[in-house]
Design an enzyme around this catalytic site. Structure first.
Site, PDB file in Angstrom:
ATOM      1  N   CYS A 257       0.809  -1.227   0.000  1.00 40.07           N
ATOM      2  CA  CYS A 257       0.000   0.000   0.000  1.00 40.07           C
ATOM      3  C   CYS A 257       0.844   1.280   0.000  1.00 40.07           C
ATOM      4  O   CYS A 257       0.484   2.268  -0.655  1.00 40.07           O
ATOM      5  CB  CYS A 257      -0.944  -0.003   1.198  1.00 40.07           C
ATOM      6  SG  CYS A 257      -0.125  -0.431   2.741  1.00 40.07           S
TER       7      CYS A 257
ATOM      8  N   GLY B 180      -3.532   0.765   7.973  1.00 35.26           N
ATOM      9  CA  GLY B 180      -2.547  -0.099   7.303  1.00 35.26           C
ATOM     10  C   GLY B 180      -2.124  -1.250   8.191  1.00 35.26           C
ATOM     11  O   GLY B 180      -1.617  -2.264   7.717  1.00 35.26           O
TER      12      GLY B 180
ATOM     13  N   HIS C 123      -1.742   7.100   3.369  1.00 37.00           N
ATOM     14  CA  HIS C 123      -0.283   7.045   3.553  1.00 37.00           C
ATOM     15  C   HIS C 123       0.343   8.213   2.788  1.00 37.00           C
ATOM     16  O   HIS C 123       0.077   8.419   1.594  1.00 37.00           O
ATOM     17  CB  HIS C 123       0.288   5.747   2.987  1.00 37.00           C
ATOM     18  CG  HIS C 123      -0.067   4.513   3.777  1.00 37.00           C
ATOM     19  ND1 HIS C 123      -0.674   4.539   5.012  1.00 37.00           N
ATOM     20  CD2 HIS C 123       0.139   3.199   3.489  1.00 37.00           C
ATOM     21  CE1 HIS C 123      -0.834   3.293   5.447  1.00 37.00           C
ATOM     22  NE2 HIS C 123      -0.359   2.467   4.533  1.00 37.00           N
TER      23      HIS C 123
HETATM   24  P1  NAP Z   1      -6.882  -7.623   9.296  1.00 37.23           P
HETATM   25  O1  NAP Z   1      -7.766  -6.457   9.491  1.00 37.23           O
HETATM   26  O2  NAP Z   1      -6.070  -8.103  10.444  1.00 37.23           O
HETATM   27  O3  NAP Z   1      -7.810  -8.830   8.758  1.00 37.23           O
HETATM   28  C1  NAP Z   1      -7.299 -10.097   8.615  1.00 37.23           C
HETATM   29  C2  NAP Z   1      -8.305 -11.036   7.920  1.00 37.23           C
HETATM   30  O4  NAP Z   1      -7.642 -12.289   7.735  1.00 37.23           O
HETATM   31  C3  NAP Z   1      -9.566 -11.319   8.743  1.00 37.23           C
HETATM   32  O5  NAP Z   1     -10.661 -11.461   7.872  1.00 37.23           O
HETATM   33  C4  NAP Z   1      -9.242 -12.651   9.402  1.00 37.23           C
HETATM   34  O6  NAP Z   1     -10.374 -13.423   9.724  1.00 37.23           O
HETATM   35  C5  NAP Z   1      -8.489 -13.312   8.255  1.00 37.23           C
HETATM   36  N1  NAP Z   1      -7.689 -14.438   8.744  1.00 37.23           N
HETATM   37  C6  NAP Z   1      -6.801 -14.458   9.759  1.00 37.23           C
HETATM   38  N2  NAP Z   1      -6.310 -15.713   9.932  1.00 37.23           N
HETATM   39  C7  NAP Z   1      -6.920 -16.499   8.987  1.00 37.23           C
HETATM   40  C8  NAP Z   1      -6.858 -17.864   8.632  1.00 37.23           C
HETATM   41  N3  NAP Z   1      -6.074 -18.733   9.314  1.00 37.23           N
HETATM   42  N4  NAP Z   1      -7.592 -18.304   7.578  1.00 37.23           N
HETATM   43  C9  NAP Z   1      -8.400 -17.472   6.914  1.00 37.23           C
HETATM   44  N5  NAP Z   1      -8.518 -16.145   7.204  1.00 37.23           N
HETATM   45  C10 NAP Z   1      -7.784 -15.670   8.224  1.00 37.23           C
HETATM   46  O7  NAP Z   1      -5.845  -7.408   8.104  1.00 37.23           O
HETATM   47  P2  NAP Z   1      -5.938  -6.342   6.888  1.00 37.23           P
HETATM   48  O8  NAP Z   1      -5.323  -5.052   7.295  1.00 37.23           O
HETATM   49  O9  NAP Z   1      -7.316  -6.350   6.315  1.00 37.23           O
HETATM   50  O10 NAP Z   1      -4.915  -6.998   5.850  1.00 37.23           O
HETATM   51  C11 NAP Z   1      -5.265  -8.119   5.051  1.00 37.23           C
HETATM   52  C12 NAP Z   1      -4.149  -8.360   4.026  1.00 37.23           C
HETATM   53  O11 NAP Z   1      -4.048  -7.232   3.169  1.00 37.23           O
HETATM   54  C13 NAP Z   1      -2.761  -8.524   4.673  1.00 37.23           C
HETATM   55  O12 NAP Z   1      -2.027  -9.450   3.908  1.00 37.23           O
HETATM   56  C14 NAP Z   1      -2.156  -7.139   4.559  1.00 37.23           C
HETATM   57  O13 NAP Z   1      -0.752  -7.157   4.532  1.00 37.23           O
HETATM   58  C15 NAP Z   1      -2.731  -6.687   3.212  1.00 37.23           C
HETATM   59  N6  NAP Z   1      -2.840  -5.239   3.021  1.00 37.23           N
HETATM   60  C16 NAP Z   1      -3.415  -4.447   3.972  1.00 37.23           C
HETATM   61  C17 NAP Z   1      -3.514  -3.065   3.730  1.00 37.23           C
HETATM   62  C18 NAP Z   1      -4.150  -2.121   4.709  1.00 37.23           C
HETATM   63  O14 NAP Z   1      -4.106  -0.898   4.453  1.00 37.23           O
HETATM   64  N7  NAP Z   1      -4.743  -2.601   5.805  1.00 37.23           N
HETATM   65  C19 NAP Z   1      -3.030  -2.542   2.539  1.00 37.23           C
HETATM   66  C20 NAP Z   1      -2.472  -3.397   1.573  1.00 37.23           C
HETATM   67  C21 NAP Z   1      -2.379  -4.740   1.834  1.00 37.23           C
HETATM   68  P3  NAP Z   1     -10.955 -13.468  11.242  1.00 37.23           P
HETATM   69  O15 NAP Z   1     -11.760 -12.214  11.412  1.00 37.23           O
HETATM   70  O16 NAP Z   1     -11.802 -14.704  11.270  1.00 37.23           O
HETATM   71  O17 NAP Z   1      -9.787 -13.528  12.187  1.00 37.23           O
END
Ligand code: NAP
Length: 358
Positions: A157, A187, A251
């Site tokens: 991102c 993020g 960001h």
């Molecule tokens: P997050 O809010 O922590 O959400 C994580 C998600 O992953 C939840 O839906 C969680 O489900 C699921 N999860 C966790 N363990 C799992 C498992 N064993 N099997 C299946 N699902 C599982 O994270 P996020 O910020 O949305 O980020 C998600 C991805 O996008 C990451 O790889 C991150 O690096 C990437 N990303 C994020 C951003 C950003 O700005 N946030 C930007 C670019 C890329 P539960 O609710 O059931 O735990």
């Protein structure tokens, strides 16, 4: 037109919620399955998200009664969805294995995660910059032994706040880049309320982020050759410092760019002003009309006022100053829209327009 049915893996997370909201009224895509970890599986999405929904709009009506499914059984989606948005936060080896298991069940996978980004036959695409990298997909399908399934990713991102601004400057002999990113709490999958350590504070470390900021742009600027992406022979050298700041979304990047020749402010502004790509030419539904917008005011762009430019899909720039071969500027992009869910939807639109989802 018949819509493509999609699954959202990680639908309960920060990025997943954005996807659920963005796809509520999408012209081409319709969410048909919401998936998360086994902790969430078996509950109704609306009920599960009552305490966890982070966006200012309510949970879209279509999603409220949908059951949340466990993400570890891709075969269960056969015949039910046409492709998958992947936004689950897992350790890299597990994330890559799960992405590949979806691809091997013949689903195209559009991923937000970092696990497969640097695999040479996996395209990592910012649709305005390197749409040609999709040409590695047939080689990837051959490796995976699939007919339809493959993985395509978007980049990290924070890159979206400065790589779109550097790319049109490459022809000026861009030699060295120093960038300091000031990154929002979303993020980290958090809100200002759920991140008390960030109040009145800056955290000068984000694990793995500086490495991504320095290496991922090189793949984006690479060439597709012999079924893989080959890095440029003499790429600009990038050094990055990444800080977490008390901002909800957006960001910001402070950039110092050095060129091998003398450049002028006018040439840089003209290069930014004229920069557009396939999403604009193909009029993809999520494409911003103008990819880069330059602000003349000394105190812009700011996350709070400028992150939502063109539905959070445009990149803002400002404070361009310098002379000779050395310039400085500020970039800004919305990390959960252009930098995550919106960027993934735009990539899926590009894949659909190029026939990869058919
Ligand atoms: P997050 O809010 O922590 O959400 C994580 C998600 O992953 C939840 O839906 C969680 O489900 C699921 N999860 C966790 N363990 C799992 C498992 N064993 N099997 C299946 N699902 C599982 O994270 P996020 O910020 O949305 O980020 C998600 C991805 O996008 C990451 O790889 C991150 O690096 C990437 N990303 C994020 C951003 C950003 O700005 N946030 C930007 C670019 C890329 P539960 O609710 O059931 O735990």
């Amino acid at each position: 037109m018949k819509k493509f049915r999609c699954a959202i893996v990680g639908a309960t997370g920060t990025v997943g919620q954005r996807l659920v909201a963005l796809l509520a009224r999408h012209e081409w895509f319709c969410p048909a399955a919401l998936l998360a970890s086994s902790r969430s599986a078996g509950r109704r999405y609306g009920e599960l998200m009552r305490e966890r929904w982070q966006l200012p709009l309510p949970v879209p009506e279509y999603a409220r009664d949908m059951p949340v499914l466990a993400a570890d059984d891709p075969a269960a989606l056969e015949g039910k969805v046409d492709f998958v948005f992947f936004a689950a936060d897992l350790p890299p080896e597990k994330a890559r294995a799960l992405e590949e298991s979806y691809a091997k069940c013949e689903f195209p996978v559009v991923s937000n995660g970092a696990a497969s980004r640097l695999v040479p036959d996996v395209p990592m695409v910012i649709p305005e910059i390197n749409p040609g990298h999709l040409a590695v997909i047939p080689a990837q399908r051959e490796r995976l032994g699939t007919k339809r399934g493959f993985i395509a990713t978007k980049s990290n991102c924070s890159l979206q706040s400065y790589v779109p601004l550097l790319t049109p400057l490459l022809p000026f002999g861009l030699r060295r880049v120093k960038v300091c990113t000031l990154q929002a709490v979303s993020g980290a999958g958090k809100t200002l309320e759920s991140f008390p350590e960030i109040q009145d504070n800056v955290i000068p470390f984000i694990r793995g982020e500086e490495e991504k900021c320095e290496t991922e742009p090189l793949k984006i600027w690479g060439k597709c050759e012999g079924g893989k992406i080959v890095l440029p022979k003499k790429p600009p050298k990038i050094s990055a410092q990444c800080l977490r700041v008390p901002v909800s979304e957006g960001h910001l990047a402070a950039v110092f760019a050095e060129f091998s020749q003398s450049v002028s402010k006018e040439r840089i502004l003209a290069a930014w002003n004229g920069f557009s790509g396939e999403p604009q030419r193909l009029r993809l539904p999520s494409a911003p009309k103008k990819f880069i917008r330059y602000f003349e005011e000394d105190d812009r762009p700011q996350p709070k006022t400028d992150r939502s430019l063109e539905n959070g899909m445009a990149v803002a720039a400002g404070r361009l100053r310098g002379e000779g071969n050395s310039f400085r500027f500020i970039g800004l992009s919305h990390n959960t829209l252009r930098g995550a869910a919106g960027g993934a939807v735009l990539l899926a639109e590009l894949l659909a327009a190029k026939g990869y989802l058919g």
